[in-house]
Design a protein around this motif. Sequence first.
Motif: not given
Length: 185
Positions: A109-127
């Motif tokens: 459906l979609s993607r979200f990226q925090k601070d695109p291009g910064s090499n940030s790494i996502v780890h865990n999500t909870h809803i």
Amino acid sequence: HPLFLDISDPLNPVYSGVFLAPTGNPYVHDGYVENDTAYFGHIYDGYVSIVDVSNKSNPVLLATQQTPNAFTHNVWLSDNHKTMFTTDETTNSFLTAYDISDLSNITELSRFQKDPGSNSIVHNTHIRNDYAVTSWYTEGVVINDVSRPKNMIEVGHYDTYPANNDGVFDGEWGEYPFFPSGNIV
């Protein structure tokens, strides 16, 4: 391989079964179980497996889904169980939403990226309710409104590691948003 144990007597667990990964490395890095369905993150092979575990001695693979960066770390469901959210623990990674109402046709459906291009790494999500509460190592905790999963919108952010955001494994790696108080720890 994920093992299933009967813990009706917690001091004497009994082996009940095992899930054998459909392809590649048998390692499952993270998993989420809702009733009789398990969602396993196969980090080294980059996909989620969705498994009927109602019969622990004979789990049945229902579907698989590759994730954008092919390093599937974490998976969680929306409260209505129609949307699956995943994270890939790599640089420039995404929180990704999928429609899983038809397991024979899982749709991104979609993607979200925090601070695109910064090499940030996502780890865990909870809803929780209509919010994704997600850890992003050096970026901190990010809260997205996911009530419309085709358009995830950042509505809150707390930087737990202000030193840098350069794709390292420092900072925040997990949070728990399910306390009755509403506090996130």
